[in-house]
Design a protein around this motif. Structure first.
Motif, PDB file in Angstrom:
ATOM      1  N   SER A   1       0.694  -1.198   0.038  1.00 36.23           N
ATOM      2  CA  SER A   1      -0.126  -0.013   0.014  1.00 36.23           C
ATOM      3  C   SER A   1       0.800   1.319   0.119  1.00 36.23           C
ATOM      4  N   ASP A   2       2.200   1.192   0.443  1.00 36.14           N
ATOM      5  CA  ASP A   2       2.943   2.552   0.542  1.00 36.14           C
ATOM      6  C   ASP A   2       4.100   2.470  -0.788  1.00 36.14           C
ATOM      7  N   ARG A   3       3.974   1.658  -1.856  1.00 39.37           N
ATOM      8  CA  ARG A   3       4.939   1.783  -2.938  1.00 39.37           C
ATOM      9  C   ARG A   3       4.345   1.778  -4.240  1.00 39.37           C
ATOM     10  N   TRP A   4       3.269   2.303  -4.516  1.00 36.64           N
ATOM     11  CA  TRP A   4       2.681   2.460  -5.642  1.00 36.64           C
ATOM     12  C   TRP A   4       3.253   2.830  -6.929  1.00 36.64           C
ATOM     13  N   GLU A   5       4.174   3.842  -6.699  1.00 37.12           N
ATOM     14  CA  GLU A   5       5.174   4.423  -7.621  1.00 37.12           C
ATOM     15  C   GLU A   5       5.928   3.328  -8.042  1.00 37.12           C
ATOM     16  N   LEU A   6       6.841   2.576  -7.200  1.00 38.98           N
ATOM     17  CA  LEU A   6       7.761   1.717  -7.471  1.00 38.98           C
ATOM     18  C   LEU A   6       7.298   0.575  -8.074  1.00 38.98           C
ATOM     19  N   ILE A   7       5.903   0.006  -7.677  1.00 37.49           N
ATOM     20  CA  ILE A   7       5.387  -0.915  -8.353  1.00 37.49           C
ATOM     21  C   ILE A   7       4.796  -0.538  -9.824  1.00 37.49           C
ATOM     22  N   MET A   8       4.225   0.609  -9.921  1.00 36.38           N
ATOM     23  CA  MET A   8       3.873   1.051 -11.389  1.00 36.38           C
ATOM     24  C   MET A   8       5.032   0.993 -12.200  1.00 36.38           C
ATOM     25  N   ASP A   9       6.196   1.642 -11.674  1.00 42.24           N
ATOM     26  CA  ASP A   9       7.446   1.610 -12.450  1.00 42.24           C
ATOM     27  C   ASP A   9       7.736   0.383 -12.852  1.00 42.24           C
ATOM     28  N   SER A  10       7.730  -0.571 -12.118  1.00 39.94           N
ATOM     29  CA  SER A  10       8.200  -2.123 -12.273  1.00 39.94           C
ATOM     30  C   SER A  10       7.245  -2.664 -13.373  1.00 39.94           C
ATOM     31  N   LEU A  11       6.051  -2.382 -13.635  1.00 35.65           N
ATOM     32  CA  LEU A  11       5.106  -2.843 -14.365  1.00 35.65           C
ATOM     33  C   LEU A  11       5.060  -2.252 -15.872  1.00 35.65           C
ATOM     34  N   GLU A  12       5.952  -1.227 -15.974  1.00 31.90           N
ATOM     35  CA  GLU A  12       6.095  -0.691 -17.478  1.00 31.90           C
ATOM     36  C   GLU A  12       6.525  -1.456 -18.289  1.00 31.90           C
ATOM     37  N   VAL A  13       7.618  -2.402 -17.955  1.00 32.83           N
ATOM     38  CA  VAL A  13       8.295  -3.104 -18.812  1.00 32.83           C
ATOM     39  C   VAL A  13       7.583  -4.460 -19.457  1.00 32.83           C
ATOM     40  N   LYS A  14       6.126  -4.641 -18.581  1.00 34.12           N
ATOM     41  CA  LYS A  14       5.631  -5.773 -18.911  1.00 34.12           C
ATOM     42  C   LYS A  14       4.431  -5.572 -20.243  1.00 34.12           C
ATOM     43  N   THR A  15       3.953  -6.699 -20.488  1.00 36.65           N
ATOM     44  CA  THR A  15       2.903  -6.568 -21.579  1.00 36.65           C
ATOM     45  C   THR A  15       1.722  -5.991 -20.974  1.00 36.65           C
ATOM     46  N   ILE A  16       0.722  -5.842 -21.705  1.00 32.78           N
ATOM     47  CA  ILE A  16      -0.346  -5.026 -21.191  1.00 32.78           C
ATOM     48  C   ILE A  16      -1.205  -6.026 -20.323  1.00 32.78           C
ATOM     49  N   GLN A  17      -1.254  -7.258 -20.922  1.00 38.05           N
ATOM     50  CA  GLN A  17      -2.130  -8.365 -20.149  1.00 38.05           C
ATOM     51  C   GLN A  17      -1.507  -8.736 -18.819  1.00 38.05           C
ATOM     52  N   THR A  18      -0.015  -8.759 -18.550  1.00 40.34           N
ATOM     53  CA  THR A  18       0.586  -8.908 -17.601  1.00 40.34           C
ATOM     54  C   THR A  18       0.329  -7.932 -16.516  1.00 40.34           C
ATOM     55  N   ARG A  19       0.351  -6.522 -17.016  1.00 40.67           N
ATOM     56  CA  ARG A  19       0.092  -5.352 -16.286  1.00 40.67           C
ATOM     57  C   ARG A  19      -1.464  -5.537 -15.730  1.00 40.67           C
ATOM     58  N   LYS A  20      -2.203  -6.020 -16.542  1.00 36.94           N
ATOM     59  CA  LYS A  20      -3.899  -5.788 -15.941  1.00 36.94           C
ATOM     60  C   LYS A  20      -3.925  -7.128 -15.046  1.00 36.94           C
ATOM     61  N   THR A  21      -3.108  -8.214 -15.158  1.00 39.69           N
ATOM     62  CA  THR A  21      -3.436  -9.062 -14.278  1.00 39.69           C
ATOM     63  C   THR A  21      -2.686  -8.868 -12.823  1.00 39.69           C
ATOM     64  N   SER A  22      -1.586  -8.019 -12.786  1.00 42.49           N
ATOM     65  CA  SER A  22      -1.033  -7.695 -11.842  1.00 42.49           C
ATOM     66  C   SER A  22      -1.609  -6.675 -11.100  1.00 42.49           C
ATOM     67  N   LEU A  23      -2.168  -5.587 -11.665  1.00 36.62           N
ATOM     68  CA  LEU A  23      -3.231  -4.687 -10.980  1.00 36.62           C
ATOM     69  C   LEU A  23      -4.333  -5.310 -10.357  1.00 36.62           C
ATOM     70  N   SER A  24      -4.954  -6.425 -11.056  1.00 32.13           N
ATOM     71  CA  SER A  24      -5.985  -7.201 -10.530  1.00 32.13           C
ATOM     72  C   SER A  24      -5.566  -7.473  -9.252  1.00 32.13           C
ATOM     73  N   ALA A  25      -4.440  -8.371  -9.316  1.00 33.57           N
ATOM     74  CA  ALA A  25      -3.773  -8.693  -8.094  1.00 33.57           C
ATOM     75  C   ALA A  25      -3.817  -7.883  -6.915  1.00 33.57           C
ATOM     76  N   LEU A  26      -3.320  -6.596  -7.281  1.00 33.44           N
ATOM     77  CA  LEU A  26      -2.784  -5.601  -6.408  1.00 33.44           C
ATOM     78  C   LEU A  26      -4.542  -5.066  -5.530  1.00 33.44           C
ATOM     79  N   TYR A  27      -5.456  -4.905  -6.621  1.00 33.95           N
ATOM     80  CA  TYR A  27      -6.475  -4.444  -6.316  1.00 33.95           C
ATOM     81  C   TYR A  27      -7.309  -5.461  -5.065  1.00 33.95           C
TER      82      TYR A  27
END
Length: 77
Positions: free
Chosen positions: A49-75
């Motif tokens: 909950s305290d690391r959104w910027e770091l997490i989002m930066d790490s997801l930038e190199v992932k594919t769209i589908q991987t980002r979507k699934t990762s964001l769903s997991a975080l949600y």
């Protein structure tokens, strides 16, 4: 399964009790790997909950589908 993975799994199951076993395993794996990549010493689920910027930066190199699934997991977490 490590203790940290068990904590993640427990939190997800509390938040989404009807989540399928396969989705639970996927979410735990994704969240564990995000944490391991950004902060290997982490063992607290609250860390996310305290690391959104770091997490989002790490997801930038992932594919769209991987980002979507990762964001769903975080949600769900």
């Amino acid at each position: 399964m490590s203790n940290f993975q068990a904590k993640i799994s427990s939190k997800i199951q509390t938040n989404r009790p009807k989540l399928s076993v396969s989705s639970l395993k996927t979410y735990v794996s994704i969240l564990f790997n995000i944490s391991k990549k950004i902060n290997p010493e982490n063992d607290s689920v609250d860390w996310f909950s305290d690391r959104w910027e770091l997490i989002m930066d790490s997801l930038e190199v992932k594919t769209i589908q991987t980002r979507k699934t990762s964001l769903s997991a975080l949600y769900v977490l």
